[in-house]
Design an enzyme around this catalytic site. Structure first.
Site, PDB file in Angstrom:
ATOM      1  N   PRO A 113       9.495  24.312  38.696  1.00 27.74           N
ATOM      2  CA  PRO A 113       8.663  23.926  37.667  1.00 27.74           C
ATOM      3  C   PRO A 113       7.943  24.901  36.890  1.00 27.74           C
ATOM      4  O   PRO A 113       7.486  25.995  37.452  1.00 27.74           O
ATOM      5  CB  PRO A 113       7.856  23.076  38.334  1.00 27.74           C
ATOM      6  CG  PRO A 113       7.624  23.882  39.670  1.00 27.74           C
ATOM      7  CD  PRO A 113       9.146  24.281  40.076  1.00 27.74           C
ATOM      8  N   ARG A 148       6.869  24.244  32.979  1.00 26.02           N
ATOM      9  CA  ARG A 148       5.948  23.742  32.025  1.00 26.02           C
ATOM     10  C   ARG A 148       4.965  22.900  32.679  1.00 26.02           C
ATOM     11  O   ARG A 148       3.745  22.959  32.656  1.00 26.02           O
ATOM     12  CB  ARG A 148       6.899  22.871  31.227  1.00 26.02           C
ATOM     13  CG  ARG A 148       5.922  21.928  30.218  1.00 26.02           C
ATOM     14  CD  ARG A 148       6.928  20.861  29.624  1.00 26.02           C
ATOM     15  NE  ARG A 148       8.026  21.514  29.089  1.00 26.02           N
ATOM     16  CZ  ARG A 148       8.551  21.873  27.815  1.00 26.02           C
ATOM     17  NH1 ARG A 148       7.691  21.785  27.048  1.00 26.02           N
ATOM     18  NH2 ARG A 148       9.962  22.373  27.355  1.00 26.02           N
ATOM     19  N   TYR A 162       4.961  27.998  27.147  1.00 28.37           N
ATOM     20  CA  TYR A 162       5.887  28.445  26.115  1.00 28.37           C
ATOM     21  C   TYR A 162       5.071  28.454  24.822  1.00 28.37           C
ATOM     22  O   TYR A 162       5.339  28.040  23.641  1.00 28.37           O
ATOM     23  CB  TYR A 162       6.843  27.052  25.881  1.00 28.37           C
ATOM     24  CG  TYR A 162       7.671  26.971  26.985  1.00 28.37           C
ATOM     25  CD1 TYR A 162       8.764  28.044  27.637  1.00 28.37           C
ATOM     26  CD2 TYR A 162       7.699  25.755  27.865  1.00 28.37           C
ATOM     27  CE1 TYR A 162       9.415  27.719  28.894  1.00 28.37           C
ATOM     28  CE2 TYR A 162       8.469  25.614  29.042  1.00 28.37           C
ATOM     29  CZ  TYR A 162       9.250  26.638  29.397  1.00 28.37           C
ATOM     30  OH  TYR A 162      10.187  26.572  30.651  1.00 28.37           O
ATOM     31  N   CYS A 207       3.484  33.712   5.911  1.00 30.99           N
ATOM     32  CA  CYS A 207       4.114  33.585   4.689  1.00 30.99           C
ATOM     33  C   CYS A 207       5.321  32.753   4.655  1.00 30.99           C
ATOM     34  O   CYS A 207       6.288  33.306   4.565  1.00 30.99           O
ATOM     35  CB  CYS A 207       4.370  34.904   4.039  1.00 30.99           C
ATOM     36  SG  CYS A 207       2.596  35.768   3.700  1.00 30.99           S
TER      37      CYS A 207
END
Ligand code: LLP
Length: 432
Positions: A292, A294, A391, A362
């Site tokens: 695991p 995340r 992430y 930009c």
């Protein structure tokens, strides 16, 4: 509580992260800043560890996937919590080393490890390579011989599962840059090769089916296919795999629309399938690992920004521009990922102002969220994007030469700088 127990609103009507006033954190550490609730990470690690020992037993254990969030202080936490670690680059290995992480508990991943990576990993004493295929097997065998060691490896296998349709789309999975497919016979061939090399010890098999998965079914399917493969390899070579690593992928609640998930219940369900398969195929149950990433760190994180402008374009939309963007969170730009956004300065006021949260690169696509509602902000307000622990920092860039934000860990002794803010000097530091 907002979504997860790390987020709440205090008596001043402001957002809190791990009990700390987000506006005060922003004042103390500046913005943008990644705020990480260390206690939350520790409690998820403990949930995983206890579920693994209860349902899988033996040497089964969770392996933290460092690609989700990687810096030295976090690896120290993983060390203290007794987690193993999945590293995907020599940079992540260097981070583990710096944290004093026990290297025998490191699994080194990657579909194209260079000879230099391989030498560095062996010299660093990584416990296991998760070998992608033939070329890597030969290279690891050669470098292990040169170093005078026998290197333990797992072989990365593609079981042919599509987690997002819950169907076994074999052809879809064969078309992957990772691993060797069972369906084409390649997985069996590389297993035979791995068993034939003198400086490699094949400890077992690995698969990874995807990410942000909320149901146990795809993992169960993968587990049962992998157990059948283990049984086939036993029959073909008399080889008993001692480890089955089922990869990462449990989902995390980013918005109210995502379901709540119990990792413990999912692990229990997967363990039942493993036990049944062991009986059905008449093989010993291997130690089961999962990776695991995340689900360990995402819900512990929030990113704080300062609002610069509120541009109302009648008939179109309201742009709220903040002092970060795709350079600290590229996930909306890349995947259209949904987030929960809160006006941390006015968190108890009605969230009735629909906005597009825009970064300052930009680039028109530099957005973090569209169509989300927050209490109407003005310049200087602190806006928080929740559930950014995974992430975000790990995928941050210096596009437009924007310095990356700091990581502030909130532990038992309060908030501390775990990764300092990049400066303009850092930005030009490598230039000759
Ligand atoms: N193990 C392997 C071999 C993996 O490839 C991954 C993720 C994991 C474990 C951890 O999976 P998790 O538990 O975190 O789902 N950048 C994308 C996610 C890419 C995941 C890549 N591999 C995102 O931001 O959603």
């Amino acid at each position: 509580m907002i979504l997860h127990d790390s987020f709440d609103i205090n008596e001043k009507g402001r957002l809190t992260v791990a009990g700390y006033d987000a506006v005060e954190l922003a004042g103390r550490f500046g913005t943008p800043a990644f705020i990480i609730d260390e206690g939350k990470i520790r409690s998820v690690c403990r949930e995983y560890r206890s579920a693994f020992s209860e349902f899988f037993g033996g040497g089964s254990r969770p392996v933290y996937a460092g690609k989700a969030l990687c810096f030295t202080g976090l690896y120290r936490v993983m060390r203290e919590e007794g987690m193993a670690a999945d590293c995907v680059s020599s940079g992540e290995i260097a981070t583990a080393l710096k944290a004093g992480f026990p290297m025998e508990n490191v699994f080194f991943h990657g579909n194209n490890k260079t000879d230099d990576d391989i030498r560095y990993a062996i010299a660093s004493g990584v416990g296991y390579f998760v070998a992608d295929g033939e070329e890597e097997l030969y290279a690891v065998d050669r470098e292990a011989k040169a170093a005078g060691v026998k290197q333990k490896i797992l072989l990365r296998i593609t079981p042919g599962i599509d987690p997002h349709t819950h169907k076994k789309i074999i052809t879809g999975n064969v078309d992957s840059k990772f691993g060797s497919a069972i369906a084409t016979g390649r997985a069996a061939e590389v297993t035979a090769l791995a068993l034939s090399l003198d400086n490699i010890e094949l400890s077992g098999f690995h698969c990874h089916i995807g990410s942000q998965i909320f149901e146990p079914d795809p993992f169960c399917d993968a587990a049962s296919i992998m157990m059948r493969f283990i049984a086939e390899m036993k029959k073909a070579h008399g080889y008993t795999a001692s480890i089955l690593n089922l990869g990462g992928g449990f989902g995390v609640r980013y918005t109210e629309d995502d379901p709540e998930i119990s990792y413990r219940d999912n692990i229990k369900t997967i363990a039942e399938v493993i036990k049944d398969s062991a009986k059905r195929y008449m093989i010993d149950q291997p130690d089961v690992l999962m990776e695991p990433g995340r689900s360990i760190v995402a819900a512990a994180g929030a990113t704080l920004y300062t609002v610069g402008s509120v541009k109302e374009i009648p008939g179109f939309r309201n742009y709220v521009s903040i002092d970060g963007g795709m350079t600290d969170n590229p996930r909306y730009t890349l995947y259209g990922s949904k987030y929960t956004v809160v006006n941390a300065s006015r968190a108890s006021l009605p969230a009735d102002f629909e906005i597009t949260l825009a970064g300052r690169c930009c680039e028109s696509g530099d957005l973090i969220a569209e169509g989300v509602r927050i209490a109407k902000p003005e310049r200087g307000d602190i806006v928080a994007v929740l559930v950014t622990g995974a992430y975000n920092y790990s995928m941050a860039s210096n596009y437009n030469r924007v310095p990356r934000p700091p990581v502030i860990m909130i532990g038992e002794d309060g908030p501390r700088v775990a990764v300092r803010r990049e400066t303009r000097e850092d930005i030009t530091a490598l230039d000759e």
